[in-house]
Design a protein around this motif. Structure first.
Motif, mmCIF file in Angstrom:
data_model
loop_
_atom_site.group_PDB
_atom_site.id
_atom_site.type_symbol
_atom_site.label_atom_id
_atom_site.label_comp_id
_atom_site.label_asym_id
_atom_site.label_seq_id
_atom_site.Cartn_x
_atom_site.Cartn_y
_atom_site.Cartn_z
ATOM 1 N N ARG A 1 -3.333 -1.430 -2.651
ATOM 2 C CA ARG A 1 -2.927 -2.572 -3.474
ATOM 3 C C ARG A 1 -3.913 -3.731 -3.341
ATOM 4 N NH1 ARG A 1 0.201 0.592 -6.407
ATOM 5 N NH2 ARG A 1 2.118 1.231 -5.379
ATOM 6 N N SER A 2 -4.873 -3.619 -2.442
ATOM 7 C CA SER A 2 -5.857 -4.682 -2.285
ATOM 8 C C SER A 2 -7.219 -4.045 -2.083
ATOM 9 C CB SER A 2 -5.507 -5.573 -1.089
ATOM 10 O OG SER A 2 -5.580 -4.837 0.118
ATOM 11 N N ARG A 3 -8.261 -4.840 -2.166
ATOM 12 C CA ARG A 3 -9.615 -4.334 -2.013
ATOM 13 C C ARG A 3 -9.972 -4.134 -0.544
ATOM 14 N NH1 ARG A 3 -10.901 -1.962 -6.106
ATOM 15 N NH2 ARG A 3 -13.111 -2.169 -5.614
ATOM 16 N N VAL A 4 -9.160 -4.628 0.378
ATOM 17 C CA VAL A 4 -9.434 -4.503 1.813
ATOM 18 C C VAL A 4 -8.701 -3.281 2.349
ATOM 19 C CG1 VAL A 4 -9.302 -5.610 4.063
ATOM 20 C CG2 VAL A 4 -9.669 -6.998 2.001
ATOM 21 N N PRO A 5 -9.406 -2.274 2.861
ATOM 22 C CA PRO A 5 -8.735 -1.065 3.346
ATOM 23 C C PRO A 5 -7.905 -1.340 4.578
ATOM 24 C CG PRO A 5 -11.074 -1.005 3.887
ATOM 25 C CD PRO A 5 -10.873 -2.196 2.990
ATOM 26 N N ASP A 6 -6.727 -0.750 4.638
ATOM 27 C CA ASP A 6 -5.835 -0.920 5.779
ATOM 28 C C ASP A 6 -6.255 0.044 6.885
ATOM 29 O OD1 ASP A 6 -3.604 -0.932 7.572
ATOM 30 O OD2 ASP A 6 -2.388 -1.750 5.947
ATOM 31 N N ASP B 1 0.836 -1.195 0.000
ATOM 32 C CA ASP B 1 0.000 0.000 0.000
ATOM 33 C C ASP B 1 0.873 1.249 0.000
ATOM 34 O OD1 ASP B 1 -2.258 -1.497 -0.003
ATOM 35 O OD2 ASP B 1 -3.182 -0.512 1.712
ATOM 36 N N LEU B 2 0.406 2.272 -0.733
ATOM 37 C CA LEU B 2 1.191 3.494 -0.907
ATOM 38 C C LEU B 2 0.355 4.708 -0.548
ATOM 39 C CD1 LEU B 2 3.582 5.188 -2.085
ATOM 40 C CD2 LEU B 2 2.443 4.993 -4.312
ATOM 41 N N LEU B 3 0.959 5.606 0.233
ATOM 42 C CA LEU B 3 0.429 6.950 0.435
ATOM 43 C C LEU B 3 1.389 7.902 -0.276
ATOM 44 C CD1 LEU B 3 -0.778 6.983 4.153
ATOM 45 C CD2 LEU B 3 -2.179 7.115 2.113
ATOM 46 N N SER B 4 0.932 8.465 -1.391
ATOM 47 C CA SER B 4 1.776 9.332 -2.206
ATOM 48 C C SER B 4 1.593 10.781 -1.763
ATOM 49 C CB SER B 4 1.394 9.171 -3.682
ATOM 50 O OG SER B 4 2.101 10.074 -4.482
ATOM 51 N N VAL B 5 2.679 11.419 -1.338
ATOM 52 C CA VAL B 5 2.630 12.806 -0.871
ATOM 53 C C VAL B 5 2.707 13.723 -2.087
ATOM 54 C CG1 VAL B 5 3.685 14.539 0.622
ATOM 55 C CG2 VAL B 5 3.750 12.129 1.279
ATOM 56 N N GLU B 6 1.668 14.507 -2.300
ATOM 57 C CA GLU B 6 1.581 15.382 -3.457
ATOM 58 C C GLU B 6 1.336 16.811 -2.999
ATOM 59 O OE1 GLU B 6 -1.516 13.664 -5.799
ATOM 60 O OE2 GLU B 6 -0.476 11.753 -6.053
ATOM 61 N N ARG B 7 1.306 17.725 -3.958
ATOM 62 C CA ARG B 7 1.129 19.134 -3.614
ATOM 63 C C ARG B 7 -0.197 19.379 -2.905
ATOM 64 N NH1 ARG B 7 3.188 22.157 -9.162
ATOM 65 N NH2 ARG B 7 5.354 21.444 -9.078
ATOM 66 N N SER B 8 -1.250 18.666 -3.322
ATOM 67 C CA SER B 8 -2.577 18.891 -2.754
ATOM 68 C C SER B 8 -2.803 18.138 -1.455
ATOM 69 C CB SER B 8 -3.638 18.469 -3.774
ATOM 70 O OG SER B 8 -3.442 17.124 -4.158
ATOM 71 N N GLY B 9 -1.914 17.271 -1.075
ATOM 72 C CA GLY B 9 -2.078 16.495 0.140
ATOM 73 C C GLY B 9 -1.495 15.113 -0.016
#
Length: 672
Positions: free
Chosen positions: A632-637, A618-626
């Motif tokens: 990566r899976s259908r089950v939320p972490d 699973d990835l949290l991508s840090v972008e300009r907007s937040g």
């Protein structure tokens, strides 16, 4: 230092004896050209002999001595022509295309001269067809050889072994671009050793990314002010000073000219003409007076007709020979349940006209058609398994050959953009709409291809102002070599995986275990004063460290700043009962090992995002907007839910995840 991987520093000046001087680099290039021509003629003669032996070709074999004499004659003539054309003086252009174009033209001119000499010398004992084949092979090998020499020069440049040491006055955007372009043109034999600036603190580091696909950064320090120039030149063994005109007034420019002349070093000034980009200016001479003018591309009607004819013939040929690939691709897509194998999207073409661009479908049918491309182009639920393969190999672009036949696109040209992005274009960006968009082009082959197109407009503007049939042929050749490199890389990666032990599937591990931690790996561009991404993400990560193990990758020179941030977030004793650690980071492989064991990765680094795709993390991508979540899976972490209480988390383009994750602030995306 940056977490993004190795930082190459300008370093200390090397003494005379340890540097490769200009004439040594020229001699090395000339020897490499001679070797490429000799190899081409030897291969051509070998192919000719095999063809005669097996009956594929008629006629007697060429005389060895006569052919050797002919090889030497052509090689010497070519070296002389290259020298006359300036190929040994060094010149920096976009993707080094001027050098490759000029080398091809030089080979053709050498061929004409050699054929004229043969007419007068009456040299016999070889086939004229063999000579034509050898010359054609020479052009190809010279292109490959000069690409290899550029790669070698890059290594010497980064090692500080090339002789020309450059000092830049002004470390604004133009100054940083100068450093980047110097690195992209190692054939110049130059290396930026530092900056002068009257506004930026002395000792600050100016950094640029050498290649968007390579995490390596190059850095050079701010060494002093303008008044320090005379002292810094001998101390840092400076050979050249480049001045950003906007950073230095006319009076100081005259002073800099006098000073550099007295010190015996060269001076270069980057000109400006209002809002016109300096790379779009040219100098004309009017009775010994230089006149600066905006460059306007000449009208090439014959070239346009030739380009269109070639597009029609080549696109038809490519559709025929790739027909089996089309059939296999359609079958793969339909087997995954897609209603249609083709995906269409509105794009903007020549003169602002819109058209429907075709691609093979790589995402689920319910994915928003104008959503942002995910980091790494794969590994998220919206992209199908077949889609990952198609995107990595570029096969998804094949249906655009239909757009070429319809006259909406060309084989070579700027990449077509979506209408909502073109609406934000200014006058400069709109210049890229003067030509038909292409399937491949300079930006697609550039080291900046993973950045936004409109942020790297110089590639498209260069093509608009220098387009020619020869340039198109070179771009197509580079595209072929680039594609072969991707395929070989994928095969190497696959064989490496098959030879390695199988990885266990990712498991949900309880808090406190060594594996399954949250990894925070952010870019650290500014020593001692961390970027805003750190102030946004680190406190949120620390807040969940009582329930989930958190690993924060920190460079040594930024550790003190992170310690202060940690104390401000959770207090001096707030670390009790929390699983927080700061693993040491020495190399790219260290960072990859940390990524491989993580359960969730928070990063703004493209190569780390790519690793999460490969490992299906699973990835949290840090972008300009937040911060954007790419599951990566259908089950939320549940970690994502906890983090979203402290920082706004946006969900990727898939609609199904909206209801699944509590506390998430969800918005829709329509980016590129």
């Amino acid at each position: 230092m940056s977490v993004s991987d190795d930082v190459v520093s300008a370093g200390s000046p090397r003494r005379f004896g340890s540097r490769i001087r200009w004439w040594e680099l020229v001699a090395l290039r000339a020897l490499a050209d001679l070797a490429a021509i000799g190899l081409a003629f030897a291969l051509a003669r070998g192919i000719h002999l095999v063809g005669i032996e097996r009956g594929w070709m008629a006629g007697p074999a060429s005389d060895g001595a006569s052919f050797a004499l002919l090889t030497g004659l052509f090689a010497l003539v070519t070296i002389a022509v290259f020298a006359q054309q300036g190929l040994y003086r060094g010149r920096a252009t976009v993707l080094n295309l001027w050098e490759l174009e000029t080398a091809v033209v030089g080979v053709m001119l050498s061929a004409a001269l050699v054929f004229a000499l043969l007419f007068f010398l009456d040299l016999v004992g070889f086939s004229r067809g063999l000579l034509v084949g050898a010359i054609g092979l020479s052009a190809l090998l010279l292109i490959l050889e000069r690409r290899g020499m550029s790669a070698l020069a890059r290594k010497l440049q980064l090692a500080g072994l090339l002789g020309r040491r450059t000092l830049v006055y002004g470390c604004d955007r133009t100054g940083q671009l100068l450093m980047k372009k110097t690195l992209e043109a190692p054939q110049l034999g130059s290396r930026v050793v530092g900056f002068l600036d009257d506004q930026v603190p002395v000792g600050s580091q100016v950094r640029c990314r050498i290649d968007q696909t390579d995490p390596t950064l190059f850095e050079a320090p701010v060494l002093g002010r303008f008044e320090d120039l005379e002292e810094l030149v001998p101390r840092h063994d400076v050979d050249e000073v480049l001045v950003v005109e906007a950073a230095l007034g006319s009076e100081r420019q005259r002073e800099a000219i006098r000073l550099c002349d007295r010190l015996g070093i060269s001076l270069g000034v980057v000109p400006s003409l209002g809002d016109v980009r300096s790379d779009q200016l040219r100098i004309e001479e009017m009775s010994a007076i230089p006149v600066l003018r905006p460059h306007r591309p000449p009208s090439r009607r014959a070239g346009k007709v030739l380009k269109r004819a070639f597009d029609l013939v080549a696109a038809s040929f490519l559709i025929v020979i790739t027909a089996p690939v089309w059939a296999l691709t359609v079958a793969m897509i339909r087997l995954e349940g897609a209603d249609s194998a083709l995906f269409t999207q509105q794009r903007v073409g020549k003169d602002g006209t819109t058209f429907r661009m075709y691609k093979f479908r790589t995402m689920r049918s319910d994915a928003p058609p104008y959503a942002s491309s995910p980091p790494g182009d794969g590994g998220v639920p919206t992209i199908t398994r077949a889609g990952r393969i198609l995107r990595k190999t570029g096969i998804d672009e094949l249906p655009q050959l239909i757009n070429v036949l319809r006259g909406e696109m060309s084989l070579v040209g700027p990449r077509p953009e979506m209408p909502h992005l073109v609406q934000e274009y200014g006058p400069l960006e709109r210049k890229r709409l003067r030509v038909r968009p292409g399937i491949t082009g300079l930006w697609q082959l550039s080291p900046d291809r993973h950045a936004e197109i409109h942020e790297n407009i110089e590639y498209d503007l260069y093509y608009v102002h220098h387009q020619s049939f020869l340039l198109d042929m070179l771009v197509l050749l580079e595209t072929l070599l680039f594609t072969l490199g991707i395929v070989v890389g994928l095969l190497d990666r696959r064989s490496a995986r098959e030879g390695a032990p199988a990885l266990a599937p990712q498991k949900t591990l309880p808090p406190g275990t060594e594996e399954g931690y949250v990894l925070v790996a952010l870019d650290q561009r500014i020593d001692g004063a961390l970027p805003g991404s750190w102030r946004l993400v680190v406190p949120a990560a620390l807040s969940v460290a009582d329930r989930w193990p958190v690993r924060i990758v920190v460079a040594e020179n930024n550790r003190e700043a992170v310690d202060r941030m940690t104390e401000a977030s959770i207090g001096p004793k707030g670390g009790e009962g929390r699983n927080i650690s700061f693993p040491r980071y020495r190399s790219r492989s260290d960072l990859r090992r940390l990524t491989r064991k993580a359960r969730l990765v928070i990063t703004d680094l493209p190569h780390v995002a790519g690793w999460t795709e490969e490992e299906e993390i699973d990835l949290l991508s840090v972008e300009r907007s937040g911060v954007r979540w790419w599951p990566r899976s259908r089950v939320p972490d549940p970690i994502v839910s906890d983090l979203s209480k402290h920082v706004t988390v946006y969900v990727g383009p898939q609609e199904e995840e909206r209801e699944a994750v509590p506390h998430l602030s969800v918005v829709s995306f329509t980016g590129s």
